[in-house]
Write a protein that holds these residues in place. Structure first.
Motif, PDB file in Angstrom:
ATOM      1  N   LYS A   2      16.177  -1.426   2.397  1.00  0.00           N
ATOM      2  CA  LYS A   2      15.380  -1.167   3.593  1.00  0.00           C
ATOM      3  C   LYS A   2      15.649   0.370   4.024  1.00  0.00           C
ATOM      4  O   LYS A   2      16.659   0.700   4.232  1.00  0.00           O
ATOM      5  N   GLU A  23       9.733   9.145  -0.501  1.00  0.00           N
ATOM      6  CA  GLU A  23       9.525   7.905  -0.717  1.00  0.00           C
ATOM      7  C   GLU A  23       8.849   7.392  -2.081  1.00  0.00           C
ATOM      8  O   GLU A  23       9.524   6.515  -2.813  1.00  0.00           O
ATOM      9  N   HIS A  26      11.896   7.553  -4.421  1.00  0.00           N
ATOM     10  CA  HIS A  26      12.670   6.457  -4.242  1.00  0.00           C
ATOM     11  C   HIS A  26      11.998   5.255  -4.892  1.00  0.00           C
ATOM     12  O   HIS A  26      12.686   4.287  -5.669  1.00  0.00           O
ATOM     13  N   LYS A  27      10.818   5.036  -4.668  1.00  0.00           N
ATOM     14  CA  LYS A  27      10.081   3.746  -5.296  1.00  0.00           C
ATOM     15  C   LYS A  27       9.814   3.810  -6.777  1.00  0.00           C
ATOM     16  O   LYS A  27       9.750   2.775  -7.327  1.00  0.00           O
ATOM     17  N   LYS A  28       9.967   5.081  -7.403  1.00  0.00           N
ATOM     18  CA  LYS A  28       9.930   5.063  -8.719  1.00  0.00           C
ATOM     19  C   LYS A  28      11.062   4.680  -9.373  1.00  0.00           C
ATOM     20  O   LYS A  28      11.236   4.219 -10.291  1.00  0.00           O
ATOM     21  N   ASN A  29      12.150   4.888  -8.552  1.00  0.00           N
ATOM     22  CA  ASN A  29      13.532   4.562  -9.154  1.00  0.00           C
ATOM     23  C   ASN A  29      14.021   3.083  -8.716  1.00  0.00           C
ATOM     24  O   ASN A  29      15.079   2.430  -9.578  1.00  0.00           O
ATOM     25  N   TYR A  30      13.762   2.663  -7.532  1.00  0.00           N
ATOM     26  CA  TYR A  30      14.326   1.435  -7.134  1.00  0.00           C
ATOM     27  C   TYR A  30      13.264   0.541  -6.283  1.00  0.00           C
ATOM     28  O   TYR A  30      12.254   1.130  -5.760  1.00  0.00           O
ATOM     29  N   ASP A  31      13.652  -0.557  -5.818  1.00  0.00           N
ATOM     30  CA  ASP A  31      12.791  -1.515  -5.154  1.00  0.00           C
ATOM     31  C   ASP A  31      13.117  -1.361  -3.884  1.00  0.00           C
ATOM     32  O   ASP A  31      14.285  -1.664  -3.423  1.00  0.00           O
ATOM     33  N   CYS A  32      12.363  -0.548  -2.964  1.00  0.00           N
ATOM     34  CA  CYS A  32      12.559  -0.290  -1.739  1.00  0.00           C
ATOM     35  C   CYS A  32      11.444  -0.561  -0.674  1.00  0.00           C
ATOM     36  O   CYS A  32      10.383  -0.262  -1.208  1.00  0.00           O
ATOM     37  N   GLU A  33      12.017  -0.788   0.596  1.00  0.00           N
ATOM     38  CA  GLU A  33      10.666  -0.820   1.369  1.00  0.00           C
ATOM     39  C   GLU A  33      11.112   0.289   2.752  1.00  0.00           C
ATOM     40  O   GLU A  33      12.165   0.461   3.084  1.00  0.00           O
ATOM     41  N   ASN A 180      22.748   2.219  -3.494  1.00  0.00           N
ATOM     42  CA  ASN A 180      23.182   1.113  -4.284  1.00  0.00           C
ATOM     43  C   ASN A 180      24.474   0.857  -4.418  1.00  0.00           C
ATOM     44  O   ASN A 180      24.886  -0.074  -5.580  1.00  0.00           O
TER      45      ASN A 180
END
Ligand code: FMN
Length: 251
Positions: A2, A23, A26-33, A180
């Motif tokens: 988060k 953002e 980040h979303k390209k590399n990891y599952d994040c909200e 991470n």
């Protein structure tokens, strides 16, 4: 994961666009909200300078608003991005008020498990450092993983723009990669000195600032940790040194 992005520009323009870029990286590399918190949309009144949060305790602040809701959001996020445009060589007034409303954290820090990223957008290169320094105070015990200044000068050439995009990507990835990893708080030399100074001063100012005294008198250090012999030595030495300087009136 988060991520809370706290944005002090009332416009959805340069600062917002830079966060959107972060953002997407980040979303390209990891599952994040992502949660966006716009300071102009929350109820955070202007500090009246009464000092009550610093001296008696933050619960004595006469302003009733979303201050504590925001702090809970910071504490429940895995990472926090603090983003402000540079206004007259510093953060803008909304961000400055945000910092002031939490100034008791400079006395009684609490974000020891938090990781921060600092973003300043600017028309030129001047003032970015000052704005970053102001925002670093907000981390209050937490760790600033990455910092970036994004310049939007119309006179910037393509080479400089590419360099800036590369740097933004690098800092965004540094931040997310760090999140991470399990977070282990390691006190820095500065944290040990900070604690020693306040421990001494809080005893001296017990009557005027009972909140600081309450916080420090029961603690060996900010957080419960197995401190090394070296760290204990530094704490003891600086407590003795500041105690002495205080007695002779130098601090
Ligand atoms: C009142 C005001 C003061 C500013 N002061 C500075 C400054 O001192 N240095 C600078 O480089 N840019 C300055 N700027 C430009 C902004 O920092 C820059 O355009 C920023 O990216 C705007 O972000 P925003 O679009 O998210 O609001 C200023 C802008 C405004 C409105």
């Amino acid at each position: 994961m988060k991520i809370l992005a706290i944005i002090s520009s009332p416009r959805k323009k340069n600062t917002y666009n830079a966060i959107k870029t972060i953002e997407s990286i980040h979303k390209k590399n990891y599952d994040c909200e992502y949660e966006y918190l716009f300071l102009h949309k929350v109820d955070l009144k202007c500090c009246m300078g009464c000092h009550l949060c610093l001296t008696k305790g933050e619960e004595f602040c006469p302003l009733k608003d979303d201050r504590d809701i925001i702090i809970n959001k910071i504490e429940s996020a895995d990472g926090v991005i603090l983003a402000s445009p540079n206004h007259t060589m510093n953060v803008n007034w909304r961000m400055k008020n945000f910092i002031d409303r939490y100034s008791y954290l400079m006395h009684r820090p609490r974000f020891f498990n938090q990781r921060f990223m600092i973003l300043i957008t600017s028309g030129s290169y001047r003032g970015i450092k000052e704005a970053m320094k102001a925002l670093e105070l907000m981390a209050s015990g937490g760790k600033v993983i990455s910092k970036i200044g994004v310049t939007n000068s119309p006179g910037m050439n393509d080479k400089k723009r590419r360099k800036q995009s590369k740097k933004l990507k690098k800092e965004a990835i540094k931040f997310i990669n760090n999140m991470n990893k399990p977070f282990v708080y390691k006190p820095s030399f500065g944290d040990l000195i900070w604690f020693s100074i306040f421990k001494v001063l809080s005893k001296e100012t017990e009557k005027e600032s009972p909140a600081d005294y309450e916080y420090y008198s029961k603690k060996e250090f900010f957080v419960k940790l197995d401190l090394s012999i070296g760290q204990r030595f530094i704490l003891k030495m600086f407590k003795a040194l500041f105690g002495f300087l205080n007695r002779i009136g130098l601090v």
